[in-house]
Design a protein around this motif. Structure first.
Motif, PDB file in Angstrom:
ATOM      1  N   LEU A   1      -1.492   0.789  11.903  1.00  0.00           N
ATOM      2  CA  LEU A   1      -2.446   1.301  10.908  1.00  0.00           C
ATOM      3  C   LEU A   1      -2.153   2.742  10.526  1.00  0.00           C
ATOM      4  CD1 LEU A   1      -5.796  -0.154  12.275  1.00  0.00           C
ATOM      5  CD2 LEU A   1      -4.595  -0.870  10.198  1.00  0.00           C
ATOM      6  N   ASN A   2      -1.572   3.503  11.457  1.00  0.00           N
ATOM      7  CA  ASN A   2      -1.265   4.908  11.204  1.00  0.00           C
ATOM      8  C   ASN A   2       0.122   5.120  10.603  1.00  0.00           C
ATOM      9  OD1 ASN A   2      -3.724   6.148  12.050  1.00  0.00           O
ATOM     10  ND2 ASN A   2      -3.168   5.683  14.161  1.00  0.00           N
ATOM     11  N   ASP A   3       0.872   4.054  10.417  1.00  0.00           N
ATOM     12  CA  ASP A   3       2.193   4.122   9.805  1.00  0.00           C
ATOM     13  C   ASP A   3       2.056   3.694   8.338  1.00  0.00           C
ATOM     14  OD1 ASP A   3       4.751   2.767   8.838  1.00  0.00           O
ATOM     15  OD2 ASP A   3       5.464   3.634  10.725  1.00  0.00           O
ATOM     16  N   LYS A   4       2.431   4.559   7.405  1.00  0.00           N
ATOM     17  CA  LYS A   4       2.194   4.286   5.979  1.00  0.00           C
ATOM     18  C   LYS A   4       2.852   2.998   5.499  1.00  0.00           C
ATOM     19  CE  LYS A   4       1.312   8.948   4.729  1.00  0.00           C
ATOM     20  NZ  LYS A   4       1.080   9.970   3.938  1.00  0.00           N
ATOM     21  N   VAL A   5       3.992   2.657   6.041  1.00  0.00           N
ATOM     22  CA  VAL A   5       4.684   1.432   5.620  1.00  0.00           C
ATOM     23  C   VAL A   5       4.054   0.208   6.291  1.00  0.00           C
ATOM     24  CG1 VAL A   5       6.885   0.188   5.637  1.00  0.00           C
ATOM     25  CG2 VAL A   5       6.834   2.642   5.131  1.00  0.00           C
ATOM     26  N   LEU A   6       3.887   0.251   7.604  1.00  0.00           N
ATOM     27  CA  LEU A   6       3.348  -0.895   8.335  1.00  0.00           C
ATOM     28  C   LEU A   6       1.883  -1.163   7.988  1.00  0.00           C
ATOM     29  CD1 LEU A   6       4.953  -0.341  11.845  1.00  0.00           C
ATOM     30  CD2 LEU A   6       5.662  -1.955  10.070  1.00  0.00           C
ATOM     31  N   ALA A   7       1.146  -0.141   7.637  1.00  0.00           N
ATOM     32  CA  ALA A   7      -0.272  -0.313   7.289  1.00  0.00           C
ATOM     33  C   ALA A   7      -0.457  -1.187   6.054  1.00  0.00           C
ATOM     34  CB  ALA A   7      -0.934   1.044   7.076  1.00  0.00           C
ATOM     35  N   LYS A   8       0.562  -1.315   5.233  1.00  0.00           N
ATOM     36  CA  LYS A   8       0.466  -2.111   4.009  1.00  0.00           C
ATOM     37  C   LYS A   8       0.352  -3.611   4.278  1.00  0.00           C
ATOM     38  CE  LYS A   8       2.733   1.265   1.119  1.00  0.00           C
ATOM     39  NZ  LYS A   8       3.856   1.610   0.289  1.00  0.00           N
ATOM     40  N   GLN A   9       0.589  -4.030   5.535  1.00  0.00           N
ATOM     41  CA  GLN A   9       0.455  -5.449   5.874  1.00  0.00           C
ATOM     42  C   GLN A   9      -0.987  -5.821   6.237  1.00  0.00           C
ATOM     43  OE1 GLN A   9       2.536  -6.615   9.528  1.00  0.00           O
ATOM     44  NE2 GLN A   9       2.408  -4.500  10.225  1.00  0.00           N
TER      45      GLN A   9
END
Length: 182
Positions: A154-162
């Motif tokens: 959730l705190n990673d801008k790329v991974l949060a997009k999932q």
């Protein structure tokens, strides 16, 4: 599926009016939903992947179980019904711990505006995930994810997009409450 729901004001107070869910979404009328987050004793969350044919956030990972509260239906009865429908699990109201009500406004398009109050609960998952029966029209997949991994993603801008873009305050409250229960 369209259903009749109770309409609320911007403070979450019932107005004594009803509308079909589709109309409430089209006009941006406030209404109530339930969110149920299941967690395991070993620090994992059950999350669902929304089907790709959903109107909102298709194909994204989301809360274990969620749904609209039907007109005249109690919040607890709605939560119990949604859990049974979406993951085939029979629970009782005593298994639900309410942790809050979260106001959410998301404008997806001119024709789809979600104005909701999420009545949010935690419940311990007491059976193996493999015994759950997912509602195929709503859920593409279920998985368990550690609290720590979930928070990192959730705190990673790329991974949060999932994930469905709930507020960070919402997600933080969920994680903090689960940590206190373990």
């Amino acid at each position: 599926m369209d259903e009749l729901i109770d309409i609320l004001n911007a403070d979450g107070v019932p107005l004594g009016k009803t509308a079909m869910k589709s109309k409430a979404h089209k006009k941006g009328l406030f209404h109530a939903t339930v969110h149920i987050w299941f967690y395991t004793e070993d620090g994992k969350l059950l999350i669902q992947k929304r089907t790709t044919n959903k109107d909102t956030h298709p194909g994204l990972w989301d809360v274990s179980v969620a749904g609209h509260i039907g007109s005249g239906e109690s919040i607890i009865d709605s939560a119990i019904r949604e859990v049974q429908e979406e993951i085939g699990l029979a629970i009782t109201g005593i298994e639900l711990k309410k942790i809050g009500v979260f106001k959410s406004i998301q404008k997806h398009s001119e024709e789809l505006i979600d104005c909701e109050f999420h009545h949010t609960f935690l419940s311990r998952l007491k059976i193996p995930m493999e015994k759950l029966i997912r509602q195929k029209s709503e859920i593409d997949d279920l998985k368990l994810i550690s609290n720590n991994q979930f928070e990192q993603e959730l705190n990673d801008k790329v991974l949060a997009k999932q994930y469905v873009p709930h507020s960070i305050e919402y997600y933080t409250k969920i994680l903090n409450e689960i940590r206190q229960l373990r």
